[in-house]
Design a protein around this motif. Structure first.
Motif, PDB file in Angstrom:
ATOM      1  N   ASP A   1       2.262   1.088   4.302  1.00 32.85           N
ATOM      2  CA  ASP A   1       2.727   0.650   2.989  1.00 32.85           C
ATOM      3  C   ASP A   1       3.112  -0.823   3.010  1.00 32.85           C
ATOM      4  O   ASP A   1       2.932  -1.539   2.025  1.00 32.85           O
ATOM      5  N   ALA A   2       3.679  -1.267   4.150  1.00 33.89           N
ATOM      6  CA  ALA A   2       4.236  -2.609   4.209  1.00 33.89           C
ATOM      7  C   ALA A   2       3.243  -3.680   4.649  1.00 33.89           C
ATOM      8  O   ALA A   2       3.368  -4.837   4.256  1.00 33.89           O
ATOM      9  N   HIS A   3       2.250  -3.317   5.464  1.00 36.64           N
ATOM     10  CA  HIS A   3       1.361  -4.336   6.023  1.00 36.64           C
ATOM     11  C   HIS A   3       0.412  -4.867   4.951  1.00 36.64           C
ATOM     12  O   HIS A   3      -0.223  -4.094   4.228  1.00 36.64           O
ATOM     13  N   PRO A   4       0.280  -6.188   4.838  1.00 34.00           N
ATOM     14  CA  PRO A   4      -0.571  -6.759   3.781  1.00 34.00           C
ATOM     15  C   PRO A   4      -2.040  -6.380   3.912  1.00 34.00           C
ATOM     16  O   PRO A   4      -2.740  -6.249   2.912  1.00 34.00           O
ATOM     17  N   ALA A   5      -2.524  -6.182   5.149  1.00 31.10           N
ATOM     18  CA  ALA A   5      -3.941  -5.841   5.326  1.00 31.10           C
ATOM     19  C   ALA A   5      -4.283  -4.517   4.662  1.00 31.10           C
ATOM     20  O   ALA A   5      -5.395  -4.326   4.152  1.00 31.10           O
ATOM     21  N   ALA A   6      -3.324  -3.580   4.675  1.00 27.91           N
ATOM     22  CA  ALA A   6      -3.574  -2.265   4.093  1.00 27.91           C
ATOM     23  C   ALA A   6      -3.676  -2.320   2.575  1.00 27.91           C
ATOM     24  O   ALA A   6      -4.143  -1.369   1.948  1.00 27.91           O
ATOM     25  N   LYS A   7      -3.230  -3.431   1.977  1.00 25.00           N
ATOM     26  CA  LYS A   7      -3.269  -3.572   0.524  1.00 25.00           C
ATOM     27  C   LYS A   7      -4.535  -4.276   0.037  1.00 25.00           C
ATOM     28  O   LYS A   7      -4.747  -4.410  -1.164  1.00 25.00           O
ATOM     29  N   LEU A   8      -5.354  -4.745   0.972  1.00 22.55           N
ATOM     30  CA  LEU A   8      -6.591  -5.428   0.618  1.00 22.55           C
ATOM     31  C   LEU A   8      -7.707  -4.394   0.487  1.00 22.55           C
ATOM     32  O   LEU A   8      -8.080  -3.740   1.461  1.00 22.55           O
ATOM     33  N   GLN A   9      -8.235  -4.230  -0.707  1.00 25.75           N
ATOM     34  CA  GLN A   9      -9.201  -3.171  -0.960  1.00 25.75           C
ATOM     35  C   GLN A   9     -10.468  -3.333  -0.123  1.00 25.75           C
ATOM     36  O   GLN A   9     -11.002  -2.351   0.404  1.00 25.75           O
ATOM     37  N   ALA A  10     -10.971  -4.563   0.007  1.00 26.56           N
ATOM     38  CA  ALA A  10     -12.195  -4.780   0.783  1.00 26.56           C
ATOM     39  C   ALA A  10     -11.983  -4.395   2.240  1.00 26.56           C
ATOM     40  O   ALA A  10     -12.851  -3.763   2.863  1.00 26.56           O
ATOM     41  N   ALA A  11     -10.834  -4.758   2.793  1.00 32.12           N
ATOM     42  CA  ALA A  11     -10.536  -4.427   4.193  1.00 32.12           C
ATOM     43  C   ALA A  11     -10.387  -2.920   4.368  1.00 32.12           C
ATOM     44  O   ALA A  11     -10.907  -2.333   5.319  1.00 32.12           O
ATOM     45  N   ALA A  12      -9.667  -2.286   3.442  1.00 31.98           N
ATOM     46  CA  ALA A  12      -9.442  -0.841   3.550  1.00 31.98           C
ATOM     47  C   ALA A  12     -10.748  -0.053   3.428  1.00 31.98           C
ATOM     48  O   ALA A  12     -10.955   0.933   4.139  1.00 31.98           O
TER      49      ALA A  12
END
Length: 224
Positions: free
Chosen positions: A151-162
């Motif tokens: 929830d907290a890590h910025p990478a997990a909020k990037l749709q392309a990365a996820a």
């Protein structure tokens, strides 16, 4: 966790101490916001701010040689959090270089430390700082169970990365075993020196990029 600040100036070995100046320089390189809080009872104390978290780095100074350090300790206090002994026991099972301890007044302490060993190496010391950071993360996540690292890590909020990083479970369990074996065994990462350019990355009199390895000098190893 090292000596837990047991002073042993008389028995310290030459390769069992680290230069204080190099430790402080590494701290400032890693965190930027480092305050010297002075010395007390043979310890050099530094205050570090890492985001919204503050902690102290405590250096056990060698007696008679205050520019040498026998142990590096870490201390963080957490006040006002609702936490119990069972929760602390669970946290301690997942810590690397620290111990979490709950005082009778409800204050929570995270205490870590490592003894100086061998010649000081900044890269290795950075790994110690990363281990301390991981311990802080483990403790803080237990204090805020509704929030996970995902929830907290910025990478997990990037749709392309996820989307790209998604790994679905295969339909057959045996296939999962094959995927694990290939990844753990390094089958997709094994490299060998390029036969065409002999590892130079370039070929010919005009030293053009090798077409076989694209100038890297390496190619995937065969039969691995």
């Amino acid at each position: 966790m090292g000596l837990f600040f047991r002073k042993s100036g008389e028995s310290a070995l030459p390769d069992g101490v680290w230069p204080r100046a190099q430790i402080v320089a590494a701290l400032k390189s890693r965190y930027g916001d480092v305050d010297e809080l002075g010395e007390e009872r043979g310890f050099g104390i530094y205050g570090v701010s890492d985001g919204d978290i503050r902690f102290a780095v405590v250096l056990a100074l060698v007696e008679g040689a205050p520019d040498k350090v026998g142990e590096v300790g870490f201390l963080a206090r957490f006040i006002g959090f609702d936490v119990g002994e069972r929760q602390i026991e669970s946290v301690n099972r997942n810590l690397h270089i620290s111990i979490a301890s709950l005082r009778g007044d409800g204050e929570l302490y995270l205490i870590g430390g490592v003894a100086a060993s061998g010649v000081f190496n900044e890269s290795s010391f950075m790994l110690i700082l990363e281990a301390w950071r991981r311990d802080l993360l483990v403790l803080m996540q237990s204090l805020a169970p509704a929030r996970s690292l995902a929830d907290a890590h910025p990478a997990a909020k990037l749709q392309a990365a996820a989307r790209f990083a998604m790994n679905r479970a295969p339909a057959e369990a045996a296939r999962a075993d094959e995927i694990f074996a290939a990844f753990a065994g390094g089958a997709h990462r094994a490299k060998a020196v390029c036969d065409v350019c002999n590892g130079r990355g370039k070929t010919g009199f005009f030293a053009r990029l090798c077409p076989e390895c694209d100038g890297t000098g390496f190619e995937a190893a065969q039969g691995r």
